[in-house]
Design a protein around this motif. Sequence first.
Motif, mmCIF file in Angstrom:
data_model
loop_
_atom_site.group_PDB
_atom_site.id
_atom_site.type_symbol
_atom_site.label_atom_id
_atom_site.label_comp_id
_atom_site.label_asym_id
_atom_site.label_seq_id
_atom_site.Cartn_x
_atom_site.Cartn_y
_atom_site.Cartn_z
ATOM 1 N N ALA A 205 -30.523 -2.267 -3.545
ATOM 2 C CA ALA A 205 -30.407 -1.954 -2.117
ATOM 3 C C ALA A 205 -29.014 -1.443 -1.745
ATOM 4 O O ALA A 205 -28.820 -0.897 -0.665
ATOM 5 N N PHE A 206 -28.030 -1.594 -2.630
ATOM 6 C CA PHE A 206 -26.696 -1.050 -2.375
ATOM 7 C C PHE A 206 -26.655 0.467 -2.595
ATOM 8 O O PHE A 206 -25.711 1.126 -2.190
ATOM 9 N N ALA A 207 -27.675 0.992 -3.276
ATOM 10 C CA ALA A 207 -27.663 2.414 -3.631
ATOM 11 C C ALA A 207 -28.139 3.285 -2.473
ATOM 12 O O ALA A 207 -28.757 2.806 -1.537
ATOM 13 N N GLN A 210 -33.342 5.078 -4.766
ATOM 14 C CA GLN A 210 -33.825 4.313 -5.909
ATOM 15 C C GLN A 210 -34.876 5.093 -6.666
ATOM 16 O O GLN A 210 -35.719 5.753 -6.075
ATOM 17 N N PRO A 225 -38.069 8.182 1.309
ATOM 18 C CA PRO A 225 -37.342 6.919 1.423
ATOM 19 C C PRO A 225 -36.714 6.759 2.795
ATOM 20 O O PRO A 225 -36.520 7.718 3.494
ATOM 21 N N LEU B 129 -38.205 -1.513 -0.093
ATOM 22 C CA LEU B 129 -36.884 -1.137 -0.633
ATOM 23 C C LEU B 129 -36.061 -0.411 0.422
ATOM 24 O O LEU B 129 -34.861 -0.635 0.551
ATOM 25 N N ALA B 130 -36.725 0.446 1.205
ATOM 26 C CA ALA B 130 -36.004 1.192 2.242
ATOM 27 C C ALA B 130 -35.437 0.229 3.283
ATOM 28 O O ALA B 130 -34.300 0.387 3.739
ATOM 29 N N MET B 132 -34.656 -2.916 2.757
ATOM 30 C CA MET B 132 -33.544 -3.642 2.128
ATOM 31 C C MET B 132 -32.268 -2.805 2.121
ATOM 32 O O MET B 132 -31.161 -3.311 2.315
ATOM 33 N N ARG B 133 -32.441 -1.495 1.895
ATOM 34 C CA ARG B 133 -31.275 -0.595 1.886
ATOM 35 C C ARG B 133 -30.624 -0.583 3.264
ATOM 36 O O ARG B 133 -29.404 -0.702 3.391
ATOM 37 N N THR B 136 -28.842 -3.889 3.927
ATOM 38 C CA THR B 136 -27.604 -4.000 3.139
ATOM 39 C C THR B 136 -26.497 -3.186 3.803
ATOM 40 O O THR B 136 -25.337 -3.601 3.859
#
Lengths: 225, 180
Positions: A205-207, A210, A225, B129-130, B132-133, B136
């Motif tokens: 999640a820091f990126a 993915q 995304p 995931l999106a 979570m990004r 973060t």
Amino acid sequence: MTSLLSGHGLHKSFGPIPALRGVDLEVAAGEVLAVMGPSGSGKSTLLHCLAGILAPDAGEVTFDGRRIDKLLDGRRSRLRRTQFGFVFQFGQLVPELTLRENIALPLLLGGRGRRGSVAAAGEWIERLQLTDSADRLPGEVSGGQAQRVALARALIAGPRVVFADEPTGALDSVAADEVMELLVTTARAEGASVVVVTHEPRVAAFADRQLTVRDGRAVLPAVAP
Amino acid sequence: MGIVRRMTVSYALLGLLNEADRHGYDLKQSYDRRFGATRPLRFGQVYRTLAQLERDGLIAVAGVEPGAGPERKRYSITTDGVTDLERWLSEPEDPQPQLQTVLFTKVVVALLSGRSADVFLEEQRQRHLAVMRDLTRQRREASLRDGMLIDYQLFHIEADLRWIEHAAGRLDTLAEEIKL
């Protein structure tokens, strides 16, 4: 997207076992890309092919507009030393050298004199808040501190790309967050791209983006995304 | 019953009607067997939900048959019902507490109707995931207190993701089991 680093149609097998079965990917300059996937999915093999550690059986790896998968060993290791930085799960620090000396190592190996190398290491020690332990040996510090040293060592020679393979795999979640935050912010400040391999969503999640690898193939996001 | 569960029950019943026309009693039995291991439906819920679905035009009465007691209505899904079910299946859910019921129901409904649960799970994974990004990124600017609340969300979303990964690896076996 103008890509700095790209792989096209990458295949790699170990004996009869295929690890990569036709992977395409691109990394833009300054981008942080996470490569995710379960263990055995081929994500570390992908990183090794992109970084010139392994030669793919088929496909192309291009860095800064040049094919690098066909380079001879000597030129490939020179490329790795001058353009790429590496962080692994266990820092792979030299146990007999202090943290300061470990950080200076890439410059020393690159022919920069001892004084200049150690001075440059000093700047990174301050930047990564390692001042109190700079003259300790790797065995005397925590896992999080050791990974910060690995990070400084990966960045000190001004690489264009940092490759990180499960960089937080041996850390608790607080230390893992700290290391990832430092990796992303320092690489950005230096203008380096990052390819980080991880199976942990919290790390990915820091990126900025993915990519998931499953059974040696990239799973493309079916939605934006 | 919360709104999430109420919606999920509606779509589970639509999924069962997408498989075959059924009576209310049959729907309750099928639901309890496939979805309701820990929370079986009450008859009242089944008939209330069917009445609502019929009012919305998503199901229709296909026939009325005399039974031992009162007459039994047999329901079938309408074209609008199929469209609505497909829209629900194809839209990833935003992470939220209590999501497990919805995700689990979507997987079972997809498998029951021969639709792809793989694609749904992968799209859901990308949505998680999106989020979570984004969280973060927000945490970077947040105070420690707010950051810790964000951490709480991140750990919960990560738990969902682990379930999604695990489920994706067991779809074939599950598909066989739920068709029994």
